[in-house]
Design a protein around this motif. Structure first.
Motif, PDB file in Angstrom:
ATOM      1  N   THR A 168     -28.668  -4.865 -32.527  1.00  0.00           N
ATOM      2  CA  THR A 168     -28.023  -3.569 -32.657  1.00  0.00           C
ATOM      3  C   THR A 168     -27.194  -3.305 -31.410  1.00  0.00           C
ATOM      4  O   THR A 168     -27.430  -3.901 -30.362  1.00  0.00           O
ATOM      5  CB  THR A 168     -29.044  -2.437 -32.844  1.00  0.00           C
ATOM      6  OG1 THR A 168     -29.930  -2.421 -31.722  1.00  0.00           O
ATOM      7  CG2 THR A 168     -29.832  -2.593 -34.133  1.00  0.00           C
TER       8      THR A 168
ATOM      9  N   TYR B  33     -21.069 -13.116 -39.623  1.00  0.00           N
ATOM     10  CA  TYR B  33     -22.032 -12.048 -39.343  1.00  0.00           C
ATOM     11  C   TYR B  33     -21.527 -10.802 -40.056  1.00  0.00           C
ATOM     12  O   TYR B  33     -20.341 -10.695 -40.379  1.00  0.00           O
ATOM     13  CB  TYR B  33     -22.131 -11.782 -37.832  1.00  0.00           C
ATOM     14  CG  TYR B  33     -22.432 -13.028 -37.048  1.00  0.00           C
ATOM     15  CD1 TYR B  33     -23.716 -13.558 -37.010  1.00  0.00           C
ATOM     16  CD2 TYR B  33     -21.430 -13.704 -36.371  1.00  0.00           C
ATOM     17  CE1 TYR B  33     -23.992 -14.722 -36.311  1.00  0.00           C
ATOM     18  CE2 TYR B  33     -21.692 -14.858 -35.655  1.00  0.00           C
ATOM     19  CZ  TYR B  33     -22.966 -15.363 -35.636  1.00  0.00           C
ATOM     20  OH  TYR B  33     -23.230 -16.517 -34.947  1.00  0.00           O
ATOM     21  N   TYR B  34     -22.426  -9.862 -40.280  1.00  0.00           N
ATOM     22  CA  TYR B  34     -22.066  -8.628 -40.970  1.00  0.00           C
ATOM     23  C   TYR B  34     -22.483  -7.469 -40.092  1.00  0.00           C
ATOM     24  O   TYR B  34     -23.631  -7.405 -39.642  1.00  0.00           O
ATOM     25  CB  TYR B  34     -22.744  -8.559 -42.344  1.00  0.00           C
ATOM     26  CG  TYR B  34     -22.285  -9.693 -43.233  1.00  0.00           C
ATOM     27  CD1 TYR B  34     -21.197  -9.529 -44.086  1.00  0.00           C
ATOM     28  CD2 TYR B  34     -22.897 -10.939 -43.180  1.00  0.00           C
ATOM     29  CE1 TYR B  34     -20.748 -10.584 -44.869  1.00  0.00           C
ATOM     30  CE2 TYR B  34     -22.456 -11.995 -43.962  1.00  0.00           C
ATOM     31  CZ  TYR B  34     -21.382 -11.815 -44.796  1.00  0.00           C
ATOM     32  OH  TYR B  34     -20.928 -12.860 -45.559  1.00  0.00           O
ATOM     33  N   VAL B  35     -21.557  -6.550 -39.837  1.00  0.00           N
ATOM     34  CA  VAL B  35     -21.815  -5.414 -38.965  1.00  0.00           C
ATOM     35  C   VAL B  35     -21.750  -4.130 -39.785  1.00  0.00           C
ATOM     36  O   VAL B  35     -20.903  -3.990 -40.671  1.00  0.00           O
ATOM     37  CB  VAL B  35     -20.822  -5.387 -37.776  1.00  0.00           C
ATOM     38  CG1 VAL B  35     -19.393  -5.250 -38.233  1.00  0.00           C
ATOM     39  CG2 VAL B  35     -21.183  -4.317 -36.767  1.00  0.00           C
TER      40      VAL B  35
ATOM     41  N   PHE C 224     -22.500  -7.655 -29.237  1.00  0.00           N
ATOM     42  CA  PHE C 224     -23.447  -8.588 -29.835  1.00  0.00           C
ATOM     43  C   PHE C 224     -23.136 -10.004 -29.353  1.00  0.00           C
ATOM     44  O   PHE C 224     -21.989 -10.450 -29.422  1.00  0.00           O
ATOM     45  CB  PHE C 224     -23.329  -8.509 -31.367  1.00  0.00           C
ATOM     46  CG  PHE C 224     -24.082  -9.555 -32.121  1.00  0.00           C
ATOM     47  CD1 PHE C 224     -25.469  -9.584 -32.120  1.00  0.00           C
ATOM     48  CD2 PHE C 224     -23.397 -10.520 -32.845  1.00  0.00           C
ATOM     49  CE1 PHE C 224     -26.151 -10.552 -32.835  1.00  0.00           C
ATOM     50  CE2 PHE C 224     -24.081 -11.480 -33.572  1.00  0.00           C
ATOM     51  CZ  PHE C 224     -25.462 -11.499 -33.556  1.00  0.00           C
TER      52      PHE C 224
ATOM     53  N   SER D 163     -25.377  -2.150 -36.372  1.00  0.00           N
ATOM     54  CA  SER D 163     -26.338  -3.231 -36.608  1.00  0.00           C
ATOM     55  C   SER D 163     -25.589  -4.492 -37.007  1.00  0.00           C
ATOM     56  O   SER D 163     -24.593  -4.436 -37.734  1.00  0.00           O
ATOM     57  CB  SER D 163     -27.321  -2.854 -37.719  1.00  0.00           C
ATOM     58  OG  SER D 163     -28.071  -1.717 -37.332  1.00  0.00           O
ATOM     59  N   TRP D 164     -26.100  -5.642 -36.558  1.00  0.00           N
ATOM     60  CA  TRP D 164     -25.505  -6.950 -36.830  1.00  0.00           C
ATOM     61  C   TRP D 164     -26.478  -7.761 -37.670  1.00  0.00           C
ATOM     62  O   TRP D 164     -27.647  -7.886 -37.326  1.00  0.00           O
ATOM     63  CB  TRP D 164     -25.224  -7.677 -35.524  1.00  0.00           C
ATOM     64  CG  TRP D 164     -24.254  -6.951 -34.635  1.00  0.00           C
ATOM     65  CD1 TRP D 164     -24.548  -5.962 -33.758  1.00  0.00           C
ATOM     66  CD2 TRP D 164     -22.857  -7.164 -34.566  1.00  0.00           C
ATOM     67  NE1 TRP D 164     -23.404  -5.527 -33.125  1.00  0.00           N
ATOM     68  CE2 TRP D 164     -22.350  -6.267 -33.603  1.00  0.00           C
ATOM     69  CE3 TRP D 164     -21.980  -8.025 -35.213  1.00  0.00           C
ATOM     70  CZ2 TRP D 164     -20.999  -6.198 -33.282  1.00  0.00           C
ATOM     71  CZ3 TRP D 164     -20.632  -7.974 -34.877  1.00  0.00           C
ATOM     72  CH2 TRP D 164     -20.150  -7.061 -33.921  1.00  0.00           C
ATOM     73  N   TYR D 165     -25.976  -8.310 -38.783  1.00  0.00           N
ATOM     74  CA  TYR D 165     -26.822  -9.052 -39.720  1.00  0.00           C
ATOM     75  C   TYR D 165     -26.300 -10.476 -39.906  1.00  0.00           C
ATOM     76  O   TYR D 165     -25.113 -10.744 -39.775  1.00  0.00           O
ATOM     77  CB  TYR D 165     -26.851  -8.357 -41.086  1.00  0.00           C
ATOM     78  CG  TYR D 165     -27.539  -7.018 -41.063  1.00  0.00           C
ATOM     79  CD1 TYR D 165     -28.901  -6.917 -41.320  1.00  0.00           C
ATOM     80  CD2 TYR D 165     -26.821  -5.851 -40.810  1.00  0.00           C
ATOM     81  CE1 TYR D 165     -29.537  -5.683 -41.317  1.00  0.00           C
ATOM     82  CE2 TYR D 165     -27.451  -4.615 -40.789  1.00  0.00           C
ATOM     83  CZ  TYR D 165     -28.804  -4.542 -41.042  1.00  0.00           C
ATOM     84  OH  TYR D 165     -29.437  -3.330 -41.031  1.00  0.00           O
TER      85      TYR D 165
END
Length: 171
Positions: free
Chosen positions: A26, A42-44, A30, A13-15
């Motif tokens: 997701t 970004y946070y994965v 990405f 998942s990418w945030y």
């Protein structure tokens, strides 16, 4: 496109945020939604598919989008042909005029669509017959990417030699 290179154990998942509250997508690949110049983080995460489906902490991924320099124009004498004289008196100089844009570190000149090695200054001087052709130039952005911007409109230059001059008709 950003890609996860390790083998995932579950769902990737990418945030947008470190708190992992703004899900962007997701999957192991990405495409970031940001397109403007800037630095984006970004946070994965990786989440198990079984059991209590624990999720890893967010791993930050920093993406820097450098601005592209704008399309330059070519400033040159209106007379776009000169005679070859072993580069003594007749020379043809063109100058790249940058548009209003981000930092420019250099230029790249092109002859007939092909980059000319070593021609990275704002000006170029021509005097040899093989210099004849269509010229364009692009501005090159800052480090670390050194992205070239779009090429200028083409400008034709002809360096005449004795072999390509037409003798006048006898009177």
């Amino acid at each position: 496109t950003l890609s996860v290179t390790s083998v995932p154990v579950g769902t990737i998942s990418w945030y947008r945020d470190a708190g992992l509250t703004n899900l962007l997508g997701t999957g192991t690949s990405f495409i970031p939604p940001d397109v403007a110049a800037g630095t984006y983080t970004y946070y994965v995460t990786d989440r198990f598919l079984s059991g209590i489906q624990c999720q890893s902490t967010g791993t930050p991924v920093v993406l820097r989008l450098d601005p592209l320099p704008q399309k330059p124009t070519i400033s040159a004498p209106n007379k776009n042909s000169v005679c070859y004289d072993s580069c003594q008196l007749e020379k043809y100089t063109m100058t790249a005029l940058p548009g209003l844009s981000a930092a420019i570190t250099s230029y790249q000149w092109y002859l007939n669509g092909i980059a000319i090695p070593g021609e990275t200054n704002q000006t170029i001087t021509l005097c040899e017959p093989e210099h004849s052709g269509w010229y364009t130039v692009s501005a090159v952005g800052p480090a670390p990417s050194y992205c070239p911007g779009p090429q200028s409109d083409p400008w034709e230059v002809t360096i005449h030699t004795l072999t390509n001059l037409t003798n006048p008709v006898a009177a």
